[in-house]
Design an enzyme around this catalytic site. Structure first.
Site, PDB file in Angstrom:
ATOM      1  N   ALA A   8      41.046  44.527  89.286  1.00  0.00           N
ATOM      2  CA  ALA A   8      41.680  44.044  88.050  1.00  0.00           C
ATOM      3  C   ALA A   8      42.489  45.173  87.436  1.00  0.00           C
ATOM      4  CB  ALA A   8      40.638  43.516  87.066  1.00  0.00           C
ATOM      5  N   GLY A  12      46.255  43.074  90.263  1.00  0.00           N
ATOM      6  CA  GLY A  12      45.209  42.058  90.292  1.00  0.00           C
ATOM      7  C   GLY A  12      44.898  41.519  88.909  1.00  0.00           C
ATOM      8  N   LYS A 186      61.366  44.963 101.188  1.00  0.00           N
ATOM      9  CA  LYS A 186      60.746  45.674 100.070  1.00  0.00           C
ATOM     10  C   LYS A 186      60.278  47.054 100.507  1.00  0.00           C
ATOM     11  CE  LYS A 186      57.232  45.673  96.509  1.00  0.00           C
ATOM     12  NZ  LYS A 186      55.991  45.092  95.946  1.00  0.00           N
ATOM     13  N   GLU A 268      50.188  56.844  98.177  1.00  0.00           N
ATOM     14  CA  GLU A 268      50.268  56.051  99.401  1.00  0.00           C
ATOM     15  C   GLU A 268      51.316  56.609 100.365  1.00  0.00           C
ATOM     16  OE1 GLU A 268      49.100  51.559  98.277  1.00  0.00           O
ATOM     17  OE2 GLU A 268      50.973  52.231  97.381  1.00  0.00           O
TER      18      GLU A 268
END
Length: 306
Positions: A8, A12, A186, A268
């Site tokens: 969340a 999310g 993307k 990332e």
């Protein structure tokens, strides 16, 4: 349709929160600390598209997860994927569909290896959002789309059911027959945006003002060549849109990876730069520099924290 939202955070929390606002059957799978915060304060979205507060979100932790769900929305960072798969594994049944919102492509292989090739859909989201100091989701503009589809592009009964569940839920739901193409487009844009803003430690407008627009475009072109070599040459409209964003005068846009670096958080880099570089079939010098820069940041971070 029973929907499990893994996490969340900004993604999310936003899409899961909007689904809950629309009356969908939504449960959030959370780590204990985030679960305790939401149980105490509820889930809050602050957005130009309308604020929303869910006082009592339905929450489970990995230890409490017992029954399979129809749809799993996966919004974790790529470096958390292994832990996330272990956490939601008990929620995957024979008819469960997993819809990941991660950048890049390598997560598809990991999900297929763990849960089977037919379980996973392709997906991506377009949104600018983050968490504020109180853990509320801040949505920064009016862009909030979720694009999804079967990886082979074929229509299916589950796609129709998922599209029905996600449509008219307070965000833009876009079923797509060419989801791999969309994901590649993307990916190469994100790799260019993250590469140039992280290397320059600056927003797009500042880089343009300093005379660096040509480097941003050259990095994008390297990435586009990799996509083309893998059978997913970016379409003209996508190229025009991406290059427009990368060269916009006065633009405050910078990649979320740069915000993570500024906050000394994990990044990332491997999933955005490293995996893309391994798929190259020709010289990609700027992408290699972006990849090495990310690796050097991670090495420094590991050394300092050791």
């Amino acid at each position: 349709m029973r929907i499990l939202v893994v996490g969340a955070g900004a993604l999310g929390g936003y899409f899961g929160g909007r689904l809950a606002q629309a009356g969908r059957d939504v449960t959030f799978l959370l780590r204990p600390r985030r679960a305790a915060l939401l149980q105490r304060n509820g889930l809050s979205i602050l957005s130009p598209c309308g604020d929303f507060h869910l006082a009592k979100p339905r929450i489970v932790t990995a230890e409490q997860l017992k029954d399979p769900f129809d749809l799993i929305l996966l919004s974790c960072k790529a470096y958390d994927l292994e832990d996330a798969m272990a956490a939601f594994a008990a929620g995957v049944g024979s008819k469960t569909a997993i819809l990941p919102m991660l950048n890049g492509m390598s997560h598809l292989d990991a999900l297929a290896a763990r849960f089977g090739a037919d379980t996973c859909l392709g997906g991506l989201c377009q949104i600018s959002a983050g968490l504020d100091g109180e853990g509320r989701i801040q949505h920064f503009n009016d862009l909030h789309s979720l694009v999804f589809g079967e990886l082979d592009g074929a229509p299916s009964a589950r796609m129709a059911a998922i599209a029905s569940a996600l449509t008219n839920a307070g965000f833009e739901a876009q079923p797509c027959e060419k989801i791999r193409q969309e994901m590649w487009e993307k990916w190469i844009f994100i790799a260019a945006l993250a590469g140039i803003t992280c290397l320059m430690r600056a927003a797009v407008g500042d880089i343009v003002a300093a005379g660096g627009a040509d480097l941003a475009l050259a990095l994008f072109d390297e990435n586009a060549a990799i996509a083309a070599a893998n059978g997913f040459a970016p379409r003209p409209a996508s190229v025009e849109r991406s290059k427009g964003i990368l060269t916009a005068k006065g633009s405050p846009i910078k990649a979320s990876m740069l915000r993570d670096i500024e906050a000394n958080n994990p990044i990332e880099g491997e999933h955005i730069f490293g995996d893309l570089l391994r798929r190259a079939q020709g010289p990609s010098s700027l992408l290699r520099i972006a990849d090495l820069h990310a690796r050097a940041y991670e090495a420094q971070r590991a050394r300092v924290s050791a």
